[in-house]
Scaffold this motif. Sequence first.
Motif, PDB file in Angstrom:
ATOM      1  N   UNK A 174      -3.700   6.032  26.684  1.00 57.38           N
ATOM      2  CA  UNK A 174      -3.653   5.518  28.059  1.00 57.38           C
ATOM      3  C   UNK A 174      -4.501   4.086  28.139  1.00 57.38           C
ATOM      4  N   UNK A 175      -4.853   3.871  27.353  1.00 58.30           N
ATOM      5  CA  UNK A 175      -5.141   2.622  27.481  1.00 58.30           C
ATOM      6  C   UNK A 175      -4.537   1.103  26.312  1.00 58.30           C
ATOM      7  N   UNK A 176      -4.058  -0.127  27.433  1.00 54.80           N
ATOM      8  CA  UNK A 176      -3.292  -1.184  26.622  1.00 54.80           C
ATOM      9  C   UNK A 176      -4.751  -2.292  26.372  1.00 54.80           C
ATOM     10  N   UNK A 177      -3.978  -3.181  25.412  1.00 50.23           N
ATOM     11  CA  UNK A 177      -4.435  -4.270  25.077  1.00 50.23           C
ATOM     12  C   UNK A 177      -4.500  -5.087  26.686  1.00 50.23           C
ATOM     13  N   UNK A 178      -5.677  -5.715  27.012  1.00 53.54           N
ATOM     14  CA  UNK A 178      -5.481  -5.869  28.304  1.00 53.54           C
ATOM     15  C   UNK A 178      -6.568  -5.569  29.608  1.00 53.54           C
ATOM     16  N   UNK A 179      -6.543  -4.101  29.491  1.00 52.60           N
ATOM     17  CA  UNK A 179      -7.100  -3.735  30.373  1.00 52.60           C
ATOM     18  C   UNK A 179      -8.347  -3.581  30.546  1.00 52.60           C
ATOM     19  N   UNK A 180      -9.044  -3.858  31.754  1.00 55.87           N
ATOM     20  CA  UNK A 180     -10.661  -4.000  31.787  1.00 55.87           C
ATOM     21  C   UNK A 180     -10.982  -3.410  33.220  1.00 55.87           C
ATOM     22  N   UNK A 181     -12.263  -3.723  33.422  1.00 57.86           N
ATOM     23  CA  UNK A 181     -13.319  -2.688  34.400  1.00 57.86           C
ATOM     24  C   UNK A 181     -14.803  -3.529  34.721  1.00 57.86           C
ATOM     25  N   UNK A 182     -15.132  -3.411  35.881  1.00 60.28           N
ATOM     26  CA  UNK A 182     -16.156  -4.588  36.047  1.00 60.28           C
ATOM     27  C   UNK A 182     -17.069  -3.294  36.757  1.00 60.28           C
ATOM     28  N   UNK A 183     -18.395  -3.843  36.917  1.00 56.89           N
ATOM     29  CA  UNK A 183     -19.120  -3.890  38.083  1.00 56.89           C
ATOM     30  C   UNK A 183     -19.454  -4.671  38.490  1.00 56.89           C
ATOM     31  N   UNK A 184     -20.974  -4.664  39.705  1.00 58.29           N
ATOM     32  CA  UNK A 184     -21.445  -5.655  39.773  1.00 58.29           C
ATOM     33  C   UNK A 184     -22.664  -5.361  39.961  1.00 58.29           C
ATOM     34  N   UNK A 185     -24.097  -5.451  39.892  1.00 62.19           N
ATOM     35  CA  UNK A 185     -25.518  -5.121  40.707  1.00 62.19           C
ATOM     36  C   UNK A 185     -26.311  -6.804  40.783  1.00 62.19           C
TER      37      UNK A 185
END
Length: 463
Positions: free
Chosen positions: A11-22
């Motif tokens: 399912x993953x493609x180059x350019x996929x991104x994820x983030x979190x804030x702390x």
Amino acid sequence: MQYIENRTYGEIEVGDTAALTRTLKPEDIELFAVMSGDVNPAHVDAEYARTDMFHGVIAHGMWGGALISAVLGTELPGPGTIFLNQTLRFSAPVGIGDTVVVSVTVTEKRPNGRLLLDCTCRNQTGATVIEGVAEVIAPREKVRRPRAVLPAVHLHVQGAQYAKLIAATEALDPVRTAVVHPCDALSITGALEAARGGMIVPVLVGPRARIEAAAAAAGLSLDGIEIVDTPHSHAAAASAVALARAGTVEAIMKGSLHTDELMDAVVERSGGLRTERRMSHIYALDVPTYPKPLLITDAAINIYPDLGVKRDIVQNAIDLAHALGIELPKVAILSAVETVNPRITSTLEAASLCKMADRGQITGGLLDGPLAFDNAISPVAAAAKGIRSQVAGDADILVAPDLEAGNMMAKQLIYLAGADAAGIVLGARVPIILTSRADSRAARLASCALAQLFISRTPARQL
């Protein structure tokens, strides 16, 4: 219910991104120090680390690396990810109060399920503080699971809450206090230590010879201390109450006599200290597993209070919470269950007290009940039972259904959970510092601080 779901290699493609804030908090530093054993003073000693640039800075490699790992393990790719290696470069410090956005971006898909991801941490100004590359093996199978609710974690320093309480009295005038029958080392020492701390001006009421003998045994001087000589403990209680009625003292402190002896004189109808408000006892507990002071009432005065008495019990506790600086205390009315049950009187009274607060018969607090003990103090328990409440899981005040329940609850927290307990009686013309023979030095001083704060911050409507 919230769920955690992964993204498989397919399912993953180059350019996929994820983030979190702390945001970095002081307790984060403490938790990492406990977990890792890293007590480098540059990380945990604010005095040592006090420079313009590094005040409060931790070894942010560990913190930042953990956050990057959290994104990889929970978001992209998510559960089932196998961490292979990581290289990071640290370009700026992270300090207490800094907010960091942690992001990962897929840059390359390799054979055998391997991924390369760019990892970046930026602070609230947009500056890069950490950057690097991670290599992982992405999961092949789809995973969707309920998201775990993390337990509340509180790092306890014994006596820290009481230290704050006592420190809050430093700018206040001492309270002239009748100390009733201080005829043992513990009670005379507690009174004189409170005097040295500027919390009270003691007036020692009891048999002079026994008071002087107790002071001598404890190695203490009574120079400059007023003594009101009485023949025995009953007379001492009556004399202390008379001093309070005359306005000679502003508070009463229990010494080495039974609580019943003192309270009999206080509640005496013709010469006691009654007001229109019912008297009640309030424990102020410093519980190692709870993140803030916890007030429990009534555990010493009213045996089986009815609804009218409970109204006064609640209001007294709210008034004390205000004196301690809690602007809108959260009040949990306890029972065995959290639903109204006609066969359990305490649930009906809890619901009635909440409605009385809605109608202005109880003021200054946020009430909810009935609540069982677990969902009154545990957000995890409250969430598990689907209780939506501003009070549940975060109570400042616990109102027991009767004295037996309140006393057992407080004593269990003291002897099984290691809580420190200060205590005070409100609703009389003056506050009554009700200490126990088993109380620690800190608890005795904290009880005096409760009275001093209450007198200084509460209007004289009870006098």
